[in-house]
Write an enzyme that holds these catalytic residues in place. Structure first.
Site, mmCIF file in Angstrom:
data_model
loop_
_atom_site.group_PDB
_atom_site.id
_atom_site.type_symbol
_atom_site.label_atom_id
_atom_site.label_comp_id
_atom_site.label_asym_id
_atom_site.label_seq_id
_atom_site.Cartn_x
_atom_site.Cartn_y
_atom_site.Cartn_z
ATOM 1 N N HIS A 78 -9.626 1.487 4.921
ATOM 2 C CA HIS A 78 -8.170 1.492 5.504
ATOM 3 C C HIS A 78 -8.519 2.542 6.882
ATOM 4 O O HIS A 78 -9.145 3.449 6.702
ATOM 5 C CB HIS A 78 -7.227 2.287 4.497
ATOM 6 C CG HIS A 78 -5.990 2.197 5.053
ATOM 7 N ND1 HIS A 78 -5.626 2.972 5.977
ATOM 8 C CD2 HIS A 78 -4.954 1.083 5.145
ATOM 9 C CE1 HIS A 78 -4.258 2.756 6.293
ATOM 10 N NE2 HIS A 78 -3.680 1.830 5.906
ATOM 11 N N ASN B 142 0.768 -1.204 0.132
ATOM 12 C CA ASN B 142 0.033 0.089 -0.005
ATOM 13 C C ASN B 142 0.775 1.435 0.012
ATOM 14 O O ASN B 142 1.481 1.409 1.053
ATOM 15 C CB ASN B 142 -0.994 -0.092 1.182
ATOM 16 C CG ASN B 142 -1.641 1.188 1.386
ATOM 17 O OD1 ASN B 142 -1.787 1.893 0.523
ATOM 18 N ND2 ASN B 142 -2.328 1.417 2.365
ATOM 19 N N TRP B 143 0.965 2.021 -1.404
ATOM 20 C CA TRP B 143 1.873 3.140 -1.305
ATOM 21 C C TRP B 143 1.407 4.378 -0.882
ATOM 22 O O TRP B 143 2.110 5.336 -0.694
ATOM 23 C CB TRP B 143 2.430 3.007 -2.810
ATOM 24 C CG TRP B 143 3.311 1.907 -3.060
ATOM 25 C CD1 TRP B 143 3.837 0.821 -2.342
ATOM 26 C CD2 TRP B 143 3.687 1.744 -4.303
ATOM 27 N NE1 TRP B 143 4.295 -0.034 -3.005
ATOM 28 C CE2 TRP B 143 4.503 0.406 -4.412
ATOM 29 C CE3 TRP B 143 3.574 2.128 -5.671
ATOM 30 C CZ2 TRP B 143 5.107 -0.254 -5.369
ATOM 31 C CZ3 TRP B 143 4.327 1.702 -6.752
ATOM 32 C CH2 TRP B 143 4.906 0.305 -6.569
ATOM 33 N N LYS B 144 0.182 4.360 -0.229
ATOM 34 C CA LYS B 144 -0.316 5.377 0.481
ATOM 35 C C LYS B 144 -0.119 6.715 -0.799
ATOM 36 O O LYS B 144 -0.125 6.517 -1.791
ATOM 37 C CB LYS B 144 -0.163 5.717 1.603
ATOM 38 C CG LYS B 144 0.001 4.588 2.500
ATOM 39 C CD LYS B 144 -0.192 4.763 3.967
ATOM 40 C CE LYS B 144 -0.201 3.469 4.628
ATOM 41 N NZ LYS B 144 -0.236 3.452 6.120
ATOM 42 N N GLU C 161 -5.638 -4.953 10.899
ATOM 43 C CA GLU C 161 -4.643 -3.902 10.887
ATOM 44 C C GLU C 161 -4.961 -3.059 12.128
ATOM 45 O O GLU C 161 -5.601 -1.994 12.143
ATOM 46 C CB GLU C 161 -4.496 -2.867 9.792
ATOM 47 C CG GLU C 161 -4.235 -3.410 8.262
ATOM 48 C CD GLU C 161 -3.842 -2.336 7.519
ATOM 49 O OE1 GLU C 161 -2.602 -2.605 7.028
ATOM 50 O OE2 GLU C 161 -4.378 -1.224 7.223
ATOM 51 N N SER D 199 3.253 -2.018 10.192
ATOM 52 C CA SER D 199 4.543 -2.004 10.673
ATOM 53 C C SER D 199 5.409 -3.732 10.470
ATOM 54 O O SER D 199 6.192 -3.785 10.953
ATOM 55 C CB SER D 199 5.036 -1.795 11.845
ATOM 56 O OG SER D 199 4.413 -0.257 12.250
ATOM 57 N N GLU E 267 -7.070 4.853 7.898
ATOM 58 C CA GLU E 267 -6.786 6.270 7.402
ATOM 59 C C GLU E 267 -8.161 6.842 6.925
ATOM 60 O O GLU E 267 -8.124 8.041 7.070
ATOM 61 C CB GLU E 267 -5.593 6.399 6.707
ATOM 62 C CG GLU E 267 -4.012 6.167 7.287
ATOM 63 C CD GLU E 267 -2.956 5.837 6.703
ATOM 64 O OE1 GLU E 267 -2.878 5.853 5.449
ATOM 65 O OE2 GLU E 267 -2.280 5.180 7.279
ATOM 66 N N GLY F 224 2.220 2.364 10.713
ATOM 67 C CA GLY F 224 3.522 3.147 10.532
ATOM 68 C C GLY F 224 3.994 3.675 11.757
ATOM 69 O O GLY F 224 4.591 4.753 11.902
ATOM 70 N N GLY G 55 2.692 -1.066 4.172
ATOM 71 C CA GLY G 55 2.634 0.212 3.825
ATOM 72 C C GLY G 55 4.211 0.773 3.782
ATOM 73 O O GLY G 55 4.806 0.401 2.722
ATOM 74 N N GLY G 56 4.810 1.385 4.754
ATOM 75 C CA GLY G 56 6.251 2.101 4.450
ATOM 76 C C GLY G 56 7.328 0.992 4.069
ATOM 77 O O GLY G 56 7.920 1.495 3.061
HETATM 78 P P1 PGA Z 1 2.838 0.203 7.593
HETATM 79 O O1 PGA Z 1 1.300 0.435 6.882
HETATM 80 O O2 PGA Z 1 3.073 -0.986 6.904
HETATM 81 O O3 PGA Z 1 3.476 1.506 7.081
HETATM 82 O O4 PGA Z 1 2.503 0.146 9.222
HETATM 83 C C1 PGA Z 1 0.346 -0.416 6.856
HETATM 84 C C2 PGA Z 1 -1.111 0.014 6.187
HETATM 85 O O5 PGA Z 1 -1.314 1.211 6.467
HETATM 86 O O6 PGA Z 1 -1.636 -0.693 5.533
#
Ligand code: PGA
Length: 255
Positions: free
Chosen positions: A100, A10-12, A172, A217, A102, A178, A238-239
């Site tokens: 998600h 997930n590159w956001k 999640e 994470s 967010e 993150g 994500g990251g």
């Molecule tokens: P993260 O993000 O791996 O940076 O914790 C995961 C996500 O938001 O899907």
């Protein structure tokens, strides 16, 4: 029941279309045939990069699936700034991340909306990746299971067992996203088992087939611990998915 693991990057709101082309190519250079036999792999760049990603994936015949990060619940209409499921399907998008944390927290998406989005994705013959997870506050109040049950049941409401069998849930925990505070594999196993039980209760076999990922994470050092658990079927990353070398190490979690 054997379920093929799925890894989703997930590159956001990172990577323009040129960077996306490079990232997809670099990732593909680090993986080969047998890797894709063991794991399904998808990347979710921003909307503006989907067309470029599609072009490079098709031209170079890269077995990486495309995912979108969000979708509007209506098929078309006067919704300035929004993107429909059929538009995504036309770009060969296979998966769409729905709900998600967010989006839940910053864009106020609730269970009813997430359910409509999941239905829109299924109607366009793509696979929703439905995100669920508790906040730190909810966890500390002992409400984790209750929150997960509500979110899973809400997202799947009105779906058929066949539809449910094909979809993906990502557990999640919000506090793990993150933050570098990844959840303990044993705890994740327990929570995911709980989510699967909820799905089995309402959709019988659908619950055995559904893939449930962990996200929060994930990195090359901790992925093995999650993948060793019976009910954890992959990861939403994500990251660590922004660097193709790092992401490839996660995808090849067994090495
Ligand atoms: P993260 O993000 O791996 O940076 O914790 C995961 C996500 O938001 O899907």
């Amino acid at each position: 029941m054997s379920r093929k693991p799925l890894m989703v990057g997930n590159w956001k709101m990172h990577a323009n279309h040129l960077e996306t082309i490079q990232m997809v190519q670099k990732l593909s250079y680090r993986l080969d045939g047998p890797d894709y036999d063991r794991v399904d792999l998808a990347v979710a760049p921003p909307f503006t990069a989907l067309r470029s990603a599609q072009t490079v994936i098709e031209a170079d015949q890269i077995p990486i699936a495309l995912a979108a990060q969000n979708v509007h619940q209506e098929p078309e209409g006067a919704f300035t700034g929004e993107i429909s499921a059929t538009m995504l399907a036309k770009l060969s998008v296979s998966y769409v991340i729905v709900g998600h944390s967010e989006r839940r927290s910053q864009f106020l998406e609730d269970e009813a909306l997430i359910n409509r989005k999941a239905k829109a994705v299924l109607a366009a013959e793509m696979t929703p990746v439905i995100c669920v997870g508790e906040t730190l506050e909810q966890r500390e109040a002992g409400q984790t299971d209750e929150v997960l049950i509500r979110q899973v049941a809400g997202a799947l409401s009105g779906l058929t067992p066949d539809q449910v069998a094909g979809l993906v849930i990502a557990y999640e925990p919000v506090w793990a996203i993150g933050t570098a505070h990844s959840a303990e594999p044993d705890d994740v196993q327990q929570r995911i088992e709980r989510c699967r039980a909820v799905v089995i209760d309402s959709f019988a076999d659908g619950g055995e087939h559904i893939r449930i990922l962990y996200g929060g994470s994930v990195n090359p050092g901790n992925i093995g611990g999650y993948m060793a658990k019976r009910d954890i079927d992959g990861a939403l990353v994500g990251g660590a998915s922004l660097d193709p070398d790092t992401f490839a190490m996660i995808v090849r979690y067994w090495t």
